[in-house]
Write a protein that holds these residues in place. Structure first.
Motif, mmCIF file in Angstrom:
data_model
loop_
_atom_site.group_PDB
_atom_site.id
_atom_site.type_symbol
_atom_site.label_atom_id
_atom_site.label_comp_id
_atom_site.label_asym_id
_atom_site.label_seq_id
_atom_site.Cartn_x
_atom_site.Cartn_y
_atom_site.Cartn_z
ATOM 1 N N VAL A 1 0.858 -1.180 0.000
ATOM 2 C CA VAL A 1 0.000 0.000 0.000
ATOM 3 C C VAL A 1 0.898 1.235 0.000
ATOM 4 O O VAL A 1 1.871 1.302 0.753
ATOM 5 C CB VAL A 1 -0.919 0.025 1.240
ATOM 6 N N LEU A 2 0.573 2.186 -0.864
ATOM 7 C CA LEU A 2 1.278 3.462 -0.880
ATOM 8 C C LEU A 2 0.299 4.510 -0.386
ATOM 9 O O LEU A 2 -0.652 4.876 -1.088
ATOM 10 C CB LEU A 2 1.771 3.788 -2.293
ATOM 11 N N LEU A 3 0.496 4.974 0.835
ATOM 12 C CA LEU A 3 -0.422 5.905 1.483
ATOM 13 C C LEU A 3 0.076 7.335 1.259
ATOM 14 O O LEU A 3 1.181 7.691 1.676
ATOM 15 C CB LEU A 3 -0.507 5.593 2.975
ATOM 16 N N VAL A 4 -0.750 8.142 0.592
ATOM 17 C CA VAL A 4 -0.375 9.516 0.249
ATOM 18 C C VAL A 4 -0.957 10.464 1.286
ATOM 19 O O VAL A 4 -2.163 10.463 1.548
ATOM 20 C CB VAL A 4 -0.888 9.890 -1.155
ATOM 21 N N VAL A 5 -0.082 11.294 1.871
ATOM 22 C CA VAL A 5 -0.485 12.209 2.939
ATOM 23 C C VAL A 5 0.088 13.594 2.659
ATOM 24 O O VAL A 5 1.204 13.717 2.151
ATOM 25 C CB VAL A 5 0.037 11.723 4.314
ATOM 26 N N THR A 6 -0.667 14.625 2.964
ATOM 27 C CA THR A 6 -0.158 15.989 2.878
ATOM 28 C C THR A 6 -0.013 16.566 4.286
ATOM 29 O O THR A 6 -0.333 15.899 5.273
ATOM 30 C CB THR A 6 -1.102 16.900 2.059
ATOM 31 N N GLN A 7 0.436 17.836 4.352
ATOM 32 C CA GLN A 7 0.649 18.457 5.659
ATOM 33 C C GLN A 7 -0.655 18.913 6.309
ATOM 34 O O GLN A 7 -0.670 19.302 7.484
ATOM 35 C CB GLN A 7 1.616 19.649 5.538
ATOM 36 N N GLU A 8 -1.766 18.866 5.576
ATOM 37 C CA GLU A 8 -3.042 19.298 6.143
ATOM 38 C C GLU A 8 -3.441 18.376 7.296
ATOM 39 O O GLU A 8 -3.381 17.152 7.170
ATOM 40 C CB GLU A 8 -4.142 19.252 5.076
ATOM 41 N N PRO A 9 -3.859 18.943 8.415
ATOM 42 C CA PRO A 9 -4.270 18.119 9.562
ATOM 43 C C PRO A 9 -5.343 17.093 9.209
ATOM 44 O O PRO A 9 -5.312 15.968 9.701
ATOM 45 C CB PRO A 9 -4.795 19.155 10.564
ATOM 46 N N THR A 10 -6.296 17.489 8.333
ATOM 47 C CA THR A 10 -7.351 16.544 7.962
ATOM 48 C C THR A 10 -6.789 15.368 7.167
ATOM 49 O O THR A 10 -7.292 14.240 7.279
ATOM 50 C CB THR A 10 -8.438 17.243 7.125
ATOM 51 N N SER A 11 -5.759 15.612 6.356
ATOM 52 C CA SER A 11 -5.151 14.523 5.587
ATOM 53 C C SER A 11 -4.479 13.530 6.516
ATOM 54 O O SER A 11 -4.624 12.307 6.354
ATOM 55 C CB SER A 11 -4.122 15.083 4.593
ATOM 56 N N ILE A 12 -3.754 14.035 7.496
ATOM 57 C CA ILE A 12 -3.063 13.167 8.445
ATOM 58 C C ILE A 12 -4.070 12.380 9.294
ATOM 59 O O ILE A 12 -3.935 11.167 9.497
ATOM 60 C CB ILE A 12 -2.131 13.999 9.349
ATOM 61 N N THR A 13 -5.096 13.080 9.768
ATOM 62 C CA THR A 13 -6.128 12.431 10.589
ATOM 63 C C THR A 13 -6.861 11.350 9.801
ATOM 64 O O THR A 13 -7.080 10.231 10.298
ATOM 65 C CB THR A 13 -7.143 13.471 11.097
ATOM 66 N N ASP A 14 -7.218 11.669 8.562
ATOM 67 C CA ASP A 14 -7.955 10.698 7.746
ATOM 68 C C ASP A 14 -7.067 9.522 7.339
ATOM 69 O O ASP A 14 -7.551 8.388 7.222
ATOM 70 C CB ASP A 14 -8.529 11.379 6.507
ATOM 71 N N ALA A 15 -5.792 9.772 7.105
ATOM 72 C CA ALA A 15 -4.870 8.679 6.790
ATOM 73 C C ALA A 15 -4.742 7.738 7.978
ATOM 74 O O ALA A 15 -4.713 6.505 7.818
ATOM 75 C CB ALA A 15 -3.502 9.239 6.407
ATOM 76 N N TYR A 16 -4.678 8.304 9.171
ATOM 77 C CA TYR A 16 -4.614 7.461 10.376
ATOM 78 C C TYR A 16 -5.910 6.677 10.549
ATOM 79 O O TYR A 16 -5.886 5.493 10.935
ATOM 80 C CB TYR A 16 -4.343 8.312 11.609
ATOM 81 N N SER A 17 -7.047 7.306 10.236
ATOM 82 C CA SER A 17 -8.332 6.604 10.326
ATOM 83 C C SER A 17 -8.361 5.415 9.379
ATOM 84 O O SER A 17 -8.876 4.343 9.724
ATOM 85 C CB SER A 17 -9.484 7.564 9.987
ATOM 86 N N LEU A 18 -7.799 5.591 8.181
ATOM 87 C CA LEU A 18 -7.719 4.486 7.227
ATOM 88 C C LEU A 18 -6.897 3.339 7.807
ATOM 89 O O LEU A 18 -7.284 2.173 7.717
ATOM 90 C CB LEU A 18 -7.116 4.978 5.910
#
Length: 293
Positions: A156-173
């Motif tokens: 899996v290649l998980l793409v994340v940006t510096q936006e707090p929502t991106s980090i939070t949603d990536a962790y939720s995944l």
């Protein structure tokens, strides 16, 4: 022996599974550059001598088509309903990468009978001999279809940006993935790419935050494969419907994507666990859909 076991045995007996490397590119939310990364990585891996095909699994949305500026004549459903073979539904993209549209009927996969599954998997098994790497561009978010593809893909290649929502949603995944009954971190490699960051340090910081939390609370370690800088050239390339590594090869974004590709290529097989091939990945995906239908 249940139906799922019979199907797996059937495909293994008739075709076996080759060593095609399958990488599902995903994100916790939309708008983080997932599809752009999928396409540009495919091109760079092709330039490194690998045979690469991109499978657009963002069912109902033609993001890869728009990014490549091409319109495929057929999609995966034509294999099932219109007697097309796998070669006929592959569209050639830049740098000789292949592209397959998933179409819009993911729900139809759950309704396939045994003979239709046999046909589909037999055709998909050809991809495992035609290509070295299959990149699955999943949908965004944590919908059932996205999570099923993430679950069954060895990498899996998980793409994340510096936006707090991106980090939070990536962790939720990751949290949803970890709760899956059959999830085993020993048999899955989760790479992280920090996209649209200001500098390398910011990318490393994003990864370290995610890895610390994932290791502590989910008992799942992540692998960092690099950062892609914030770059207006990447936005310009999307408007021009050209991959940034082709339209602006000297840009910071293109250089970052190139480094990510090299990082993925230079891993040992121990680092990315195993090759399953796209036929097995799809068989597991269909099995998962059938269980829920």
């Amino acid at each position: 022996m249940d139906q799922a076991t019979k199907l797996r045995q059937m495909v293994q007996d008739e075709h076996g599974f080759s060593n095609a490397r399958v990488i599902a590119v995903t994100s916790g939310k939309g708008g983080v550059g997932k599809t752009s990364l999928s396409v540009n990585l495919a091109i760079m891996l092709s330039r490194m001598g690998k045979r690469v095909v991109v499978f657009d699994a963002d069912f109902g949305l033609a993001n890869v088509e728009v990014m490549l500026g091409i319109r495929p004549k057929y999609n995966l459903l034509d294999v099932i309903h219109n007697e097309k073979n796998i070669e006929e539904i592959i569209t050639e993209g830049p740098n000789k990468i292949g592209f397959i549209s998933g179409g819009s009927g993911v729900s139809e996969l759950a309704a396939l009978d045994g003979e239709s599954i046999r046909l589909l998997i037999a055709e998909l098994a050809k991809l495992d001999n035609m290509y070295d790497i299959v990149i699955i561009d999943t949908g965004a978010g944590i919908t059932d279809s996205v999570m099923e593809f993430v679950m069954v893909s060895p990498e899996v290649l998980l793409v994340v940006t510096q936006e707090p929502t991106s980090i939070t949603d990536a962790y939720s995944l990751l949290k949803v993935l970890r709760r899956k009954e059959k999830f085993n971190p020993l048999y899955k490699t989760i790479h992280v790419v920090a996209n649209r960051v200001e500098n390398e340090a910011e990318g490393v910081e994003i990864f370290q935050k995610m890895n610390t939390v994932s290791s502590k609370f989910l008992n799942t370690k992540l692998q960092y494969v690099g950062a892609v800088m914030q770059d207006r050239n990447a936005s310009m390339a999307i408007i021009e419907q050209k991959p940034v590594v082709m339209a602006y090869p000297q840009s910071q974004a293109a250089k970052g994507m190139t480094q990510v590709a090299y990082k993925l290529m230079n891993q040992t097989q121990e680092e990315y666990k195993r090759h399953d091939g796209i036929a097995k990945v799809f068989l597991d995906f269909i099995r998962s859909k059938k269980k829920k239908s």
